[in-house]
Design a protein around this motif. Structure first.
Motif, PDB file in Angstrom:
ATOM      1  N   SER A   1     -14.729   1.954   9.632  1.00 31.11           N
ATOM      2  CA  SER A   1     -14.433   3.264   9.279  1.00 31.11           C
ATOM      3  C   SER A   1     -12.866   3.763   9.371  1.00 31.11           C
ATOM      4  O   SER A   1     -12.418   4.389   8.751  1.00 31.11           O
ATOM      5  CB  SER A   1     -15.192   4.263  10.317  1.00 31.11           C
ATOM      6  OG  SER A   1     -16.449   3.905  10.329  1.00 31.11           O
TER       7      SER A   1
ATOM      8  N   THR B   1     -10.205   5.682   7.000  1.00 28.84           N
ATOM      9  CA  THR B   1      -9.553   7.047   7.450  1.00 28.84           C
ATOM     10  C   THR B   1      -8.126   6.697   7.573  1.00 28.84           C
ATOM     11  O   THR B   1      -7.338   7.900   7.687  1.00 28.84           O
ATOM     12  CB  THR B   1     -10.044   7.481   8.909  1.00 28.84           C
ATOM     13  OG1 THR B   1     -10.002   6.569   9.764  1.00 28.84           O
ATOM     14  CG2 THR B   1     -11.708   7.760   8.698  1.00 28.84           C
TER      15      THR B   1
ATOM     16  N   LEU C   1      -7.344  12.205  13.948  1.00 29.57           N
ATOM     17  CA  LEU C   1      -7.686  10.596  13.018  1.00 29.57           C
ATOM     18  C   LEU C   1      -8.831   9.960  13.914  1.00 29.57           C
ATOM     19  O   LEU C   1      -9.585   9.469  13.099  1.00 29.57           O
ATOM     20  CB  LEU C   1      -6.426   9.908  12.566  1.00 29.57           C
ATOM     21  CG  LEU C   1      -6.670   8.870  11.581  1.00 29.57           C
ATOM     22  CD1 LEU C   1      -6.959   9.632  10.244  1.00 29.57           C
ATOM     23  CD2 LEU C   1      -5.257   8.235  11.324  1.00 29.57           C
TER      24      LEU C   1
ATOM     25  N   GLU D   1     -12.021  11.855  13.408  1.00 35.35           N
ATOM     26  CA  GLU D   1     -12.613  11.480  12.134  1.00 35.35           C
ATOM     27  C   GLU D   1     -13.238  10.109  11.865  1.00 35.35           C
ATOM     28  O   GLU D   1     -14.140   9.806  11.257  1.00 35.35           O
ATOM     29  CB  GLU D   1     -11.407  11.884  11.082  1.00 35.35           C
ATOM     30  CG  GLU D   1     -10.987  13.169  10.923  1.00 35.35           C
ATOM     31  CD  GLU D   1      -9.659  13.356  10.006  1.00 35.35           C
ATOM     32  OE1 GLU D   1      -9.624  12.265   9.269  1.00 35.35           O
ATOM     33  OE2 GLU D   1      -9.077  14.275   9.752  1.00 35.35           O
ATOM     34  N   THR D   2     -12.533   9.060  12.540  1.00 32.86           N
ATOM     35  CA  THR D   2     -13.276   7.867  12.413  1.00 32.86           C
ATOM     36  C   THR D   2     -14.359   7.765  13.229  1.00 32.86           C
ATOM     37  O   THR D   2     -15.274   7.159  12.658  1.00 32.86           O
ATOM     38  CB  THR D   2     -12.010   6.849  12.899  1.00 32.86           C
ATOM     39  OG1 THR D   2     -10.785   7.036  12.333  1.00 32.86           O
ATOM     40  CG2 THR D   2     -12.600   5.305  12.902  1.00 32.86           C
TER      41      THR D   2
END
Length: 267
Positions: free
Chosen positions: A150, A154, A239, A242-243
């Motif tokens: 992932s 991202t 970030l 999001e990951t």
């Protein structure tokens, strides 16, 4: 945040535990989960595709609980009572490895425990019985692989794998202590991952922690901690979140390819 309390506990299989500087991950509702170790407030976040993810702020929303007084057993049992099987966590850490600098992100692969006063297990004899838990793979290899995949999507840079030392806190470590940990093979030092990782394994949950390096450890490069460590966490938080979300909502998760759910040996 929606502070509406749900009357009934919903079942949620996926969770994120936020460490220092990570106190929420988006709009959520709250649930108060009662356990034999105490009650815990857990946020329930609904993603854009309808997946519900539990979020637990390890230190509390306002960072109100120091590392040595966190009720780790209540936290982990609350997630288990919710039905959680998969947990990603963050931890702010200091680096004693010159290759890992403040601002870098590492993924934990093993730990050493130097805590002193914390309850380390759910199994203390008497009513709970006696049990041992395997530590050949403290962190889930499946969650690690999914997170790394992932992160490539991202754009989150992972500097490498790290061996984590957990100290009691709340004080930072001396230069001599850091020198010893480094000689033993440590890369990063923190105050919260033990017993959290152990309790997750006892409960049969898959668990993986990401280390956010906020400072050099005492005596490394002559550094003195003279800044707010949450500033560095803030730079990485979005970030990383999001990951986590991509890893938890992408391909279907399974416990069939790891030993996390069968690591406990009861006697």
């Amino acid at each position: 945040m929606n502070l509406r309390r749900r009357q009934e506990v919903v079942k949620v299989e996926k969770a994120i535990i936020g460490g220092t500087g990570v106190y929420e991950i988006g709009k959520s509702s709250q649930q108060k989960i009662k356990t034999e170790y105490g009650s815990v407030i857990v946020d329930i976040v609904k993603t854009s595709n309808g997946t519900e993810i539990a979020f637990l702020a390890r230190h509390g929303k306002g960072h109100s609980t120091p590392p040595h007084l966190i009720n780790y057993r209540a936290n982990m049992k609350a997630l288990k009572n919710l039905g959680v099987k998969y947990i990603y966590a963050t931890g702010a850490v200091g680096s004693c490895n010159e290759n890992f600098a403040p601002g870098d992100v590492v993924i934990l692969k093993d730990f050493m425990d130097f805590t002193k006063t914390r309850p380390l297990t759910f199994y203390e004899g008497s009513e709970t019985g006696v049990a041992h838990v395997a530590m050949d793979a403290p962190y889930c290899r499946n969650l690690r692989e999914k997170f790394l995949n992932s992160a490539q999507k991202t754009g989150l840079e992972i500097k490498g794998d790290a061996v984590y030392v957990c100290t009691e806190g709340p004080r930072f470590e001396t230069a001599s202590e850091i020198k010893m940990y480094k000689m033993l093979g440590a890369d990063v030092v923190g105050m919260t991952n033990v017993p959290e990782v152990v309790l997750a394994k006892e409960l049969g949950m898959c668990y993986q922690t990401l280390g956010i390096i906020t400072n050099w450890c005492t005596g490394i490069k002559g550094a003195v901690i003279d800044h707010d460590i949450t500033d560095i966490v803030e730079k990485n938080k979005q970030l990383i979140t999001e990951t986590f979300m991509l890893a938890l909502t992408g391909e279907e998760l399974s416990q069939d390819n790891c030993n996390c759910k069968v690591s406990l040996l009861k006697l």
